[in-house]
Design a protein around this motif. Structure first.
Motif, PDB file in Angstrom:
ATOM      1  N   LYS A  45       0.849  -1.181   0.000  1.00 59.25           N
ATOM      2  CA  LYS A  45       0.000   0.000   0.000  1.00 59.25           C
ATOM      3  C   LYS A  45       0.889   1.237   0.000  1.00 59.25           C
ATOM      4  O   LYS A  45       1.830   1.323   0.785  1.00 59.25           O
ATOM      5  CB  LYS A  45      -0.899   0.021   1.243  1.00 59.25           C
ATOM      6  N   ASN A  60      -2.226   0.689  -9.517  1.00 61.27           N
ATOM      7  CA  ASN A  60      -3.568   0.252  -9.920  1.00 61.27           C
ATOM      8  C   ASN A  60      -3.519  -1.101 -10.607  1.00 61.27           C
ATOM      9  O   ASN A  60      -4.343  -1.986 -10.342  1.00 61.27           O
ATOM     10  CB  ASN A  60      -4.195   1.281 -10.871  1.00 61.27           C
ATOM     11  N   THR A  63      -2.872  -3.955  -8.010  1.00 57.53           N
ATOM     12  CA  THR A  63      -3.982  -4.312  -7.133  1.00 57.53           C
ATOM     13  C   THR A  63      -5.235  -4.707  -7.894  1.00 57.53           C
ATOM     14  O   THR A  63      -6.124  -5.354  -7.348  1.00 57.53           O
ATOM     15  CB  THR A  63      -4.323  -3.138  -6.200  1.00 57.53           C
ATOM     16  N   THR A  65      -7.418  -2.664  -8.767  1.00 56.25           N
ATOM     17  CA  THR A  65      -8.472  -1.765  -8.295  1.00 56.25           C
ATOM     18  C   THR A  65      -8.128  -0.347  -8.694  1.00 56.25           C
ATOM     19  O   THR A  65      -7.122  -0.082  -9.340  1.00 56.25           O
ATOM     20  CB  THR A  65      -8.598  -1.829  -6.765  1.00 56.25           C
ATOM     21  N   ASP A  67      -7.819   2.009  -6.242  1.00 58.40           N
ATOM     22  CA  ASP A  67      -7.545   2.621  -4.942  1.00 58.40           C
ATOM     23  C   ASP A  67      -6.680   3.862  -5.075  1.00 58.40           C
ATOM     24  O   ASP A  67      -6.840   4.826  -4.331  1.00 58.40           O
ATOM     25  CB  ASP A  67      -6.847   1.610  -4.016  1.00 58.40           C
TER      26      ASP A  67
END
Length: 440
Positions: A45, A60, A63, A65, A67
């Protein structure tokens, strides 16, 4: 060689024919029939809003996602000079009082950090909070960037779940190593690798490179990871008698970084260096399939590696995935030299390397590694080391590398030729073996 090992080698060679620049972390060319390890997706993260669109998009894609939808478009600190590389190092003294670097006796180790501070390059250094002021006193300018977010190596996300593993499971695996025969030559496991805190520090190196690129206070796209012991207390002296003086005064050469990045591109790193002085297990060796012989894979001296932002990120996540997968399948991971060779084979084009060679006489010393010097301005921009694809030069004979080698020049050309002659004279290099020396 057993039937299983022969099948493994043949299968790997066939897969190599179809490899492209980027191998997804979930589809390594070497996998095992056991369990998959956890994924870096679970613990990578961003510590801050990432710098740059490329880093945000990479996160991106990792992951799967959205986020990370925002990024910093401008550096927090204007770079020290145009195109300057950033050095990154990790310094967490070991807590066991009898070790080589206890925190209350670390004057020698701190001196090595101070030498790096004196180089004057933009640097990100990771230290425990109690050392922040000591490290800050070495250099007050903003280009000596200190991160003290992680109090111990166990607080670094690659390690926070590993304490029991490194303290118990990995030592058991180390104790189960076998094959200490004359046929293995000098390449043997070293007992001092079998320590939990040492293992955690080695495991943290890949994470802090990811972390540094996400922070990227200088807006850098040229990176150099160095071990904290990079400038040992014994080293070459300059004309004034200063240890490492020439290297410290010379600084880093951006053109040499660009040359290395031209090979590693966005997929990986150039590492200094692999050694021709020990055994060289090829793809037929049982170390790739037998956990009790994993120690024979030890090949690289993970002292320095360089790349651009995406290359470092892709190498780091592949290293972390390899550690997690090896751990899940009963392979020893307590030292990066036992892991890096698996990374090179599992994810082709993620690792390029500088072979060991003797340095010019005035720069030679007891613990010399070429990686300490080859990215400096010593010798001028034309003095460059050789860089090779380790799969084609070490592991799979006859493989045509996807990217051609870069040949040495300047002060490094003469010393590399000296090593080639020495190997031929001592019967260590034969044309049919396809070693790096025979490519020149």
């Amino acid at each position: 060689m057993t039937t299983h090992e022969n099948s493994f080698a043949s299968s790997y060679r066939e897969k190599l024919k179809h490899i492209q620049d980027m191998t997804p972390i979930d589809q390594p060319l070497i996998s095992w029939d056991g369990h998959r390890g956890r994924s870096p997706r679970e613990y990578l993260k961003p510590p801050v809003m990432p710098y740059g669109l490329n880093a945000a998009q990479w996160q991106n894609n990792l992951t799967g996602t959205q986020d990370v939808t925002h990024y910093r478009p401008t550096p927090e600190i204007p770079p020290i000079r145009p195109d300057a590389p950033t050095m990154v190092l990790l310094f967490y003294p070991r807590p066991d009082q009898g070790d080589a670097r206890p925190i209350h006796q670390s004057a020698s180790y701190l001196k090595r950090i101070e030498r790096i501070a004196q180089m004057g390059e933009q640097t990100i250094i990771y230290v425990p909070p109690e050392l922040r002021e000591t490290i800050r006193a070495m250099r007050p300018d903003p280009y000596w960037y200190i991160v003290d977010q992680y109090a111990t190596v166990w607080d670094i996300p690659t390690n926070d779940y590993q304490r029991d593993n490194f303290a118990n499971k990995q030592p058991r695996l180390f104790a189960e190593f076998d094959g200490y025969t004359d046929a293995d030559g000098e390449l043997k496991p070293v007992d001092r690798y079998n320590r939990a805190h040492h293992s955690a520090v080695c495991n943290a190196k890949a994470f802090i490179m990811y972390d540094a690129i996400m922070r990227n206070p200088f807006g850098c796209d040229r990176w150099m990871y160095v071990d904290a012991g990079f400038l040992f207390d014994d080293g070459p002296k300059d004309s004034d008698g200063m240890i490492w003086g020439d290297l410290i005064k010379s600084g880093l050469d951006e053109a040499k970084f660009d040359r290395a990045i031209s090979v590693s591109r966005d997929t990986g790193v150039v590492m200094g260096e692999y050694s021709h002085r020990d055994g060289q297990p090829d793809i037929n060796d049982e170390c790739w399939t037998n956990p009790r012989r994993t120690w024979r894979s030890r090949q690289f001296i993970a002292n320095v590696y360089v790349g651009n932002s995406l290359g470092i990120l892709n190498y780091s996540v592949r290293f972390m995935q390899t550690v997690d997968d090896m751990d899940a399948n009963g392979f020893y991971t307590g030292r990066e030299e036992f892991v890096v060779a698996f990374v090179a084979l599992r994810y082709p084009n993620s690792l390029f390397s500088i072979p060991w060679f003797p340095l010019p006489r005035r720069l030679d010393y007891r613990w010399q590694f070429p990686g300490k010097l080859v990215f400096s301005r010593i010798g001028g921009p034309g003095s460059v080391p050789p860089i090779f694809d380790p799969i084609s030069t070490l592991y799979v004979r006859g493989r045509f590398p996807s990217r051609p080698p870069l040949y040495p020049g300047g002060i490094y050309h003469a010393t590399f030729e000296d090593l080639r002659e020495w190997e031929v004279r001592h019967g260590l290099t034969k044309p049919e073996e396809g070693r790096a020396m025979e490519m020149l």
